[in-house]
Scaffold this motif. Structure first.
Motif, PDB file in Angstrom:
ATOM      1  N   UNK A  12       5.175  23.405 175.317  1.00  0.00           N
ATOM      2  CA  UNK A  12       5.809  22.202 175.842  1.00  0.00           C
ATOM      3  C   UNK A  12       6.950  22.512 176.783  1.00  0.00           C
ATOM      4  N   UNK A  13       7.752  23.519 176.443  1.00  0.00           N
ATOM      5  CA  UNK A  13       8.911  23.844 177.266  1.00  0.00           C
ATOM      6  C   UNK A  13       8.504  24.443 178.612  1.00  0.00           C
ATOM      7  N   UNK A  14       7.366  25.139 178.658  1.00  0.00           N
ATOM      8  CA  UNK A  14       6.889  25.696 179.927  1.00  0.00           C
ATOM      9  C   UNK A  14       6.585  24.586 180.922  1.00  0.00           C
ATOM     10  N   UNK A  15       6.060  23.461 180.424  1.00  0.00           N
ATOM     11  CA  UNK A  15       5.732  22.343 181.316  1.00  0.00           C
ATOM     12  C   UNK A  15       6.989  21.748 181.932  1.00  0.00           C
ATOM     13  N   UNK A  16       8.055  21.730 181.172  1.00  0.00           N
ATOM     14  CA  UNK A  16       9.288  21.107 181.646  1.00  0.00           C
ATOM     15  C   UNK A  16      10.075  22.015 182.587  1.00  0.00           C
ATOM     16  N   UNK A  17      10.276  23.258 182.193  1.00  0.00           N
ATOM     17  CA  UNK A  17      11.178  24.148 182.936  1.00  0.00           C
ATOM     18  C   UNK A  17      10.662  24.501 184.327  1.00  0.00           C
ATOM     19  N   UNK A  18       9.350  24.496 184.517  1.00  0.00           N
ATOM     20  CA  UNK A  18       8.800  24.826 185.832  1.00  0.00           C
ATOM     21  C   UNK A  18       8.888  23.656 186.814  1.00  0.00           C
ATOM     22  N   UNK A  19       8.988  22.450 186.290  1.00  0.00           N
ATOM     23  CA  UNK A  19       8.846  21.256 187.128  1.00  0.00           C
ATOM     24  C   UNK A  19      10.161  20.562 187.424  1.00  0.00           C
ATOM     25  N   UNK A  20      11.060  20.497 186.443  1.00  0.00           N
ATOM     26  CA  UNK A  20      12.290  19.709 186.595  1.00  0.00           C
ATOM     27  C   UNK A  20      13.114  20.098 187.826  1.00  0.00           C
ATOM     28  N   UNK A  21      13.369  21.399 188.091  1.00  0.00           N
ATOM     29  CA  UNK A  21      14.164  21.729 189.281  1.00  0.00           C
ATOM     30  C   UNK A  21      13.503  21.300 190.588  1.00  0.00           C
ATOM     31  N   UNK A  22      12.171  21.308 190.632  1.00  0.00           N
ATOM     32  CA  UNK A  22      11.491  20.922 191.872  1.00  0.00           C
ATOM     33  C   UNK A  22      11.614  19.420 192.123  1.00  0.00           C
ATOM     34  N   UNK A  23      11.708  18.629 191.066  1.00  0.00           N
ATOM     35  CA  UNK A  23      11.914  17.187 191.231  1.00  0.00           C
ATOM     36  C   UNK A  23      13.301  16.928 191.827  1.00  0.00           C
TER      37      UNK A  23
ATOM     38  N   UNK B 152       3.842  15.108 188.495  1.00  0.00           N
ATOM     39  CA  UNK B 152       4.766  15.835 187.626  1.00  0.00           C
ATOM     40  C   UNK B 152       5.287  14.971 186.485  1.00  0.00           C
ATOM     41  N   UNK B 153       5.372  13.694 186.700  1.00  0.00           N
ATOM     42  CA  UNK B 153       5.860  12.777 185.661  1.00  0.00           C
ATOM     43  C   UNK B 153       4.948  12.822 184.432  1.00  0.00           C
ATOM     44  N   UNK B 154       3.640  12.800 184.644  1.00  0.00           N
ATOM     45  CA  UNK B 154       2.706  12.821 183.523  1.00  0.00           C
ATOM     46  C   UNK B 154       2.714  14.172 182.809  1.00  0.00           C
TER      47      UNK B 154
ATOM     48  N   UNK C 144       5.897  23.045 198.951  1.00  0.00           N
ATOM     49  CA  UNK C 144       4.582  22.966 198.322  1.00  0.00           C
ATOM     50  C   UNK C 144       4.270  24.115 197.372  1.00  0.00           C
ATOM     51  N   UNK C 145       5.150  25.097 197.282  1.00  0.00           N
ATOM     52  CA  UNK C 145       4.898  26.172 196.319  1.00  0.00           C
ATOM     53  C   UNK C 145       6.103  26.425 195.410  1.00  0.00           C
ATOM     54  N   UNK C 146       6.993  25.444 195.316  1.00  0.00           N
ATOM     55  CA  UNK C 146       8.206  25.653 194.515  1.00  0.00           C
ATOM     56  C   UNK C 146       7.923  25.694 193.017  1.00  0.00           C
ATOM     57  N   UNK C 147       7.020  24.865 192.530  1.00  0.00           N
ATOM     58  CA  UNK C 147       6.697  24.931 191.102  1.00  0.00           C
ATOM     59  C   UNK C 147       6.066  26.273 190.757  1.00  0.00           C
ATOM     60  N   UNK C 148       5.221  26.771 191.659  1.00  0.00           N
ATOM     61  CA  UNK C 148       4.623  28.095 191.451  1.00  0.00           C
ATOM     62  C   UNK C 148       5.701  29.165 191.456  1.00  0.00           C
TER      63      UNK C 148
ATOM     64  N   UNK D  91       8.136  12.133 196.505  1.00  0.00           N
ATOM     65  CA  UNK D  91       7.190  12.844 197.351  1.00  0.00           C
ATOM     66  C   UNK D  91       7.688  14.269 197.577  1.00  0.00           C
ATOM     67  N   UNK D  92       6.801  15.232 197.520  1.00  0.00           N
ATOM     68  CA  UNK D  92       7.182  16.642 197.647  1.00  0.00           C
ATOM     69  C   UNK D  92       7.755  16.929 199.029  1.00  0.00           C
ATOM     70  N   UNK D  93       8.959  17.479 199.055  1.00  0.00           N
ATOM     71  CA  UNK D  93       9.598  17.855 200.294  1.00  0.00           C
ATOM     72  C   UNK D  93      10.115  16.702 201.116  1.00  0.00           C
ATOM     73  N   UNK D  94      10.094  15.478 200.539  1.00  0.00           N
ATOM     74  CA  UNK D  94      10.456  14.298 201.324  1.00  0.00           C
ATOM     75  C   UNK D  94      11.914  14.303 201.763  1.00  0.00           C
TER      76      UNK D  94
END
Length: 491
Positions: free
Chosen positions: A157-168, A118-120, A406-410, A237-240
């Motif tokens: 660009x904004x779609x890449x950010x908004x879907x991922x940031x809350x899951x991190x 997700x960082x990249x 494992x499906x939060x970004x989705x 790590x996802x769900x860690x």
């Protein structure tokens, strides 16, 4: 939601590492125990507590810039309208094309976010968004269609950010800490919106009315955020952070993920409620400042205004109100939900529902009173916006509570797509079209420019009521779905 997880929940885990003295009855001081508990949770994520907090700070800053950029358009809308010589419907289209690309690409980044680093993805998306925003600031006034195209590409660009940031954030914190961090993250939304209004209008004024300079503020800061991500952020790590979820955390196929999400009533119902809120807020965010300016013209066209308020910039006033009400609303929503949850497990959807239902009459009064008193209109806007903002962080909390890691970004992507498809992707344009349609059937005058927009914006109050009803329905099924979130379907 301001503390670590309860001691009873931590006992089985701590028991493995307890020393002999603790085993016979002694207990460490409360502060030491809380510190050990907090550090233990963050050891699992691969990030220290300080690094986790720094990560949230970086994500907050990016979210702030994200919404500053988005609402710069609203702050300079009258200037864009004049420069491009466009109608209300075309003015609304500026925001609609951005939301459409953002909406369409969100599922793509949701899929990638559940499977790739997700960082990249964040670095690539924010770089693209910043560069395109800067490029859009060099478009001459005669190329409106090119400006629309560039605004649509910003959504990529904004779609890449908004879907991922809350899951991190979800992978760095648990329970009360998570809710607090999500609240901080979402406070950037109203702050960014307000700054977008203020910076957009003030920079344009300072540039002698040249709107191009308003779009040259955020790109440099965006590229700075990319550097901060590279050097200071570590992929968790996802769900860690959720010990109970450590077993069998493997990604399923995209089709299985979508099937599970679409079957989850406690995910879909709040998504529809959130969508209704996005419809109302999307239209009001773009048009409210313009509406208040038209109200001012109607009030003072025949008699010169002698009060200080006549010299105020409505974009700045509305921007300040947006910042304050958004922060108050997000904080109030989280804290009310936190306390109410102690006696009612359905607190999250109930707080969202009553917040939206309560906002409707105040938004209606704000629209009606603007013709007679701008002060009273601003007061009603303040109350209505505060209530409407209460669901911002809680909606993410609901999603994270009922969706497996494992499906939060989705899930985030699906919620973004639905909320924008039916919500704020079309609402600014719909309001503009309705305003033009109403005005064409009446005499050309400043009064009918005002009234046509007023009648169009009334739609938002009814949509807010519908959204509140969806959240109340969520309360019926919420707890059952939350308890079975770890059951991932195999077919």
């Amino acid at each position: 939601m301001a503390s670590c997880r309860d001691h009873d929940e931590m006992t089985p885990f701590l028991a493995e590492n307890v020393d002999e003295e603790k085993a016979i009855g002694a207990s460490p001081p409360v502060d030491e125990e809380d510190s050990e508990r907090r550090q233990d949770e963050h050891d699992l994520t691969g990030n220290s507590y300080i690094r986790s907090v720094v990560t949230v700070g970086i994500l907050f800053s990016i979210n702030l810039l994200n919404y500053m950029d988005r609402f710069t358009v609203a702050g300079v809308l009258p200037d864009l309208k004049s420069a491009f010589n466009i109608e209300d419907s075309e003015s609304g289209l500026v925001q609609t094309v951005f939301i459409c690309s953002y909406m369409v690409l969100a599922p793509v980044f949701g899929y990638l976010g559940d499977r790739w680093n997700r960082k990249y993805i964040l670095c690539a998306g924010i770089s693209l968004w910043s560069i395109i925003t800067l490029c859009s600031s060099f478009i001459p006034n005669q190329y409106f269609l090119l400006f629309l195209l560039m605004r649509s590409l910003v959504g990529v660009g904004e779609a890449s950010y908004s879907t991922i940031a809350p899951t991190i954030i979800a992978d760095l914190f648990v329970e009360d800490q998570r809710s607090n961090m999500l609240a901080i993250f979402h406070m950037a939304v109203p702050a960014g919106c307000g700054l977008g209004y203020i910076v957009g209008s003030k920079v344009t004024s300072a540039a002698g009315g040249d709107w191009h300079w308003a779009f040259r503020v955020t790109p440099g800061f965006g590229l700075l955020m990319v550097l901060l991500i590279v050097f200071f952020m570590k992929e968790p790590r996802r769900g860690a952070a959720e010990r109970e979820s450590q077993e069998n955390l493997t990604s399923k196929s995209w089709a299985l993920d979508m099937k599970a999400l679409l079957k989850s009533a406690s995910f879909m119902l709040p998504t529809f409620g959130y969508t209704a809120g996005k419809f109302a807020s999307g239209a009001l965010d773009l048009w409210a400042s313009t509406y208040l300016k038209r109200a001012r013209i109607v009030q003072y066209k025949t008699e010169p205004c002698q009060t200080a308020i006549c010299n105020y910039d409505d974009s700045v006033i509305f921007g300040v109100i947006t910042v304050i009400t958004g922060i108050l609303g997000v904080a109030a929503g989280v804290q009310i939900s936190r306390r109410y949850k102690k006696i009612n497990p359905f607190a999250d959807p109930l707080v969202c529902g009553f917040g939206m239902l309560g906002s409707a009459p105040f938004l209606f009064l704000a629209l009606v009173s603007a013709k007679y008193s701008l002060v009273s209109s601003y007061v009603f806007i303040f109350i209505g916006d505060t209530l409407l903002s209460m669901n911002a962080a809680i909606v993410d909390d609901i999603l994270l509570s009922v969706v497996t890691p494992t499906r939060r970004s989705t899930a985030e992507a699906l919620q973004i797509m639905v909320s924008h498809l039916i919500g704020d992707a079309g609402s600014p344009y719909v309001i503009g079209v309705l305003s033009d349609y109403i005005r064409r059937g009446n005499p050309e005058s400043t009064l009918w420019m005002f009234l046509s927009l007023q009648y169009s914006l009334m739609v938002c109050t009814f949509v807010a009521v519908i959204g509140g009803a969806f959240f109340l329905l969520t309360a019926i099924v919420f707890e059952k779905d939350r308890q079975r979130k770890e059951k991932v379907p195999e077919d």
